[in-house]
Design a protein around this motif. Structure first.
Motif, mmCIF file in Angstrom:
data_model
loop_
_atom_site.group_PDB
_atom_site.id
_atom_site.type_symbol
_atom_site.label_atom_id
_atom_site.label_comp_id
_atom_site.label_asym_id
_atom_site.label_seq_id
_atom_site.Cartn_x
_atom_site.Cartn_y
_atom_site.Cartn_z
ATOM 1 N N ILE A 208 -7.362 2.240 -0.665
ATOM 2 C CA ILE A 208 -6.135 1.663 -0.083
ATOM 3 C C ILE A 208 -5.666 0.464 -0.901
ATOM 4 O O ILE A 208 -4.468 0.274 -1.132
ATOM 5 N N LEU A 209 -6.633 -0.355 -1.357
ATOM 6 C CA LEU A 209 -6.297 -1.527 -2.181
ATOM 7 C C LEU A 209 -6.701 -1.316 -3.637
ATOM 8 O O LEU A 209 -6.962 -2.279 -4.370
ATOM 9 N N ALA B 80 -0.874 -1.885 -4.726
ATOM 10 C CA ALA B 80 -2.325 -1.946 -4.926
ATOM 11 C C ALA B 80 -2.845 -0.694 -5.627
ATOM 12 O O ALA B 80 -3.709 -0.781 -6.510
ATOM 13 N N SER B 81 -2.335 0.469 -5.255
ATOM 14 C CA SER B 81 -2.767 1.716 -5.897
ATOM 15 C C SER B 81 -2.356 1.750 -7.364
ATOM 16 O O SER B 81 -3.097 2.241 -8.219
ATOM 17 N N THR C 171 0.839 -1.210 0.000
ATOM 18 C CA THR C 171 0.000 0.000 0.000
ATOM 19 C C THR C 171 0.870 1.255 0.000
ATOM 20 O O THR C 171 2.095 1.189 0.153
ATOM 21 N N ASP C 172 0.222 2.411 -0.130
ATOM 22 C CA ASP C 172 0.956 3.689 -0.163
ATOM 23 C C ASP C 172 1.698 3.970 1.135
ATOM 24 O O ASP C 172 2.641 4.765 1.151
ATOM 25 N N SER D 47 3.004 1.408 3.093
ATOM 26 C CA SER D 47 3.823 0.242 3.460
ATOM 27 C C SER D 47 5.251 0.667 3.801
ATOM 28 O O SER D 47 5.732 1.716 3.357
ATOM 29 N N LYS E 58 3.171 5.648 -4.985
ATOM 30 C CA LYS E 58 2.126 4.627 -4.934
ATOM 31 C C LYS E 58 2.650 3.268 -4.480
ATOM 32 O O LYS E 58 3.737 2.844 -4.868
ATOM 33 N N VAL F 126 -4.327 -4.158 7.429
ATOM 34 C CA VAL F 126 -5.178 -3.202 6.709
ATOM 35 C C VAL F 126 -6.208 -2.606 7.665
ATOM 36 O O VAL F 126 -6.416 -1.386 7.696
#
Length: 486
Positions: A418-419, A344-345, A330-331, A333, A341, A362
């Motif tokens: 988020i995902l 996932a994004s 994720t952004d 992480s 990004k 999450v």
């Protein structure tokens, strides 16, 4: 009419009706599945265990070739380009590596198939014998799948090894299976160098080219007991001198998959092509409308049967696989540079597999973000969540219809981003998922979660909950490829 007669007849008739209904739903039957006599449970979808969903297809090699011909110019493998590595220093003085990743770059099915054929021929060209075993010792990535399918085309059994295994477990796995060729990444190459004197049968090391791999390659080439080649070099050799395919039989061993070794030395589980294909075929009956419009986010270890089976299904239906990692998911992480990004994004997947630890992360991240905002934003989230929770739990006072759409637009749309904002189904396996997390993901991401239960020994194909099952704390009925004896 005599009330005593009515009082007897109605319960009697009702009892017969219920008995008949229960008989129709009966899913257990006596069956000979070996061992002590017992009572086996089967899935109601089939009288006999499912073996293949695809007509005329009986091995994983055949399935992959068919997909590559059928979906030739569709995108199959997506990989993000690394733009830069940066070091970030925290307030307490600790330093962290941060990655700036680019967009996904894609290989089509036909490009992937050509790479598979070339690598397959290249393995024979470097001296790997068809009756010897190859180990793949690397993180999940496109090259992992290319190497796997390449081995299948020459009926070479693949040994899969967790990239996180320690030296003792690594030596045990490679020596026990008498591996002669290892395909590995940079950090895994370093581990092999450290134990090179303890490996009895290893003759070839094929490394996947990465940034800063040159120093490890130089050290590896100083070891006299093996020959070192790059992944690209093996492909080039195969392109120059193609070798005819030697396709496996359904009963041939496709994979020897080593467990994580959490309870002692890892154990190697032998799986035939028929075994893995049966699991993939059974899942096809559970998740609706799997097809070429789907995009799958791959980040769990391919050395685990859950991920290997999932990617087998995705490539079989013409969908796309974008590769990532748990640390860049994720952004926010750990390894993603702030302001850039996450996987996932960038990918915006429709499907993903997960383990409870990832989904808990999450959930906790969303909660932490909401609490940090406080005020009206937190109040809105809490109201929206409680209304949707009541609806999902069957309350008439929950948010349905127009109200649901309003809450989705005002609150949950931001969470779903988020995902990537397009998730339509998540499969959770590996451990029990808490009811709280399952409900949270259902509501906030607006997607069902299918829980599964299985073992490496069952090719993950134990049980799987139905797509439209909204209950929590259950792992569903047996998959249609399995009998479960009680």
């Amino acid at each position: 009419m005599n009330p005593y007669f009515i009082g007897f007849v109605i319960p009697f008739v009702a009892s017969l009706m219920l008995t008949k209904r229960k008989a129709e739903k009966k899913r257990g039957l006596p069956v000979d599945v070996g061992g002590e006599p017992g009572y086996a449970i089967r899935n109601y979808r089939s009288e006999q265990p499912v073996e293949t969903h695809w007509e005329g297809i009986f091995t994983l090699a055949e399935l992959f070739e068919q997909s590559c011909k059928q979906y030739a110019y569709m995108p199959l493998h997506g990989t993000r380009k690394l733009i830069s590595r940066e070091t970030e220093v925290a307030a307490d003085g600790r330093s962290f590596e941060k990655l700036h990743m680019g967009e996904y770059e894609w290989k089509t099915y036909i490009e992937a198939f050509k790479a598979v054929c070339n690598f397959s021929s290249g393995l024979i060209q470097i001296g790997h014998q068809k009756d010897e075993r190859v180990a793949i010792f690397a993180d999940t990535r496109a090259e992992w799948q290319i190497a796997l399918q390449a081995c299948f085309r020459q009926n070479i059994t693949v040994v899969t090894i967790y990239a996180s295994l320690g030296e003792g477990a690594l030596c045990h796995s490679l020596n026990e299976t008498e591996v002669t060729t290892v395909i590995c990444g940079r950090k895994e190459l370093k581990k092999l160098i450290d134990i090179n004197g303890q490996l009895d049968t290893l003759k070839h090391v094929v490394y996947i080219s990465e940034d800063d791999v040159s120093s490890e390659v130089s050290l590896a080439k100083q070891c006299t007991n093996w020959r070192v080649e790059s992944f690209e070099e093996v492909e080039r050799l195969g392109l120059e001198t193609p070798i005819e395919a030697n396709l496996p039989l359904p009963s041939d061993t496709a994979v020897i998959m080593y467990t994580s070794g959490s309870t002692g030395m890892p154990k190697g589980v032998m799986m035939s092509h028929r075994n893995v294909l049966a699991t993939a075929s059974a899942v096809m009956t559970i998740v609706p409308a799997l097809g070429k419009k789907d995009v799958y986010l791959a980040y769990l270890p391919l050395a685990h049967i859950l991920e290997l089976a999932a990617e087998t299904i995705i490539s079989a239906v013409g969908a796309s696989i974008g590769y990532g990692s748990p640390l860049t998911l994720t952004d926010t992480s750990n390894k993603i540079k702030r302001g850039t990004k996450g996987d996932a994004s960038a990918l915006r997947p429709t499907l993903m597999t997960a383990v409870p630890a990832i989904l808990d992360r999450v959930r906790d991240g969303v909660r932490k973000n909401v609490d940090a905002k406080g005020g009206v934003a937190k109040k809105l989230f809490d109201i929206a969540y409680s209304r949707r929770l009541a609806a999902v739990n069957g309350s008439w006072f929950g948010a349905w219809g127009l109200e649901k759409l309003v809450w989705d637009m005002l609150v949950f749309q931001k969470v779903r981003a988020i995902l990537g904002g397009r998730i339509r189904f998540i499969l959770s396996g590996g451990a029990p998922l808490s009811g709280e997390t399952q409900r949270f993901i259902n509501i906030c991401l607006g997607a069902p979660i299918g829980q599964g239960y299985g073992l490496t020994e069952t090719c993950a194909g134990g049980t799987f909950s139905e797509y439209n099952d909204t209950s929590v704390g259950r792992v569903g009925a047996p998959l249609s490829c399995s009998f479960i004896k009680v």
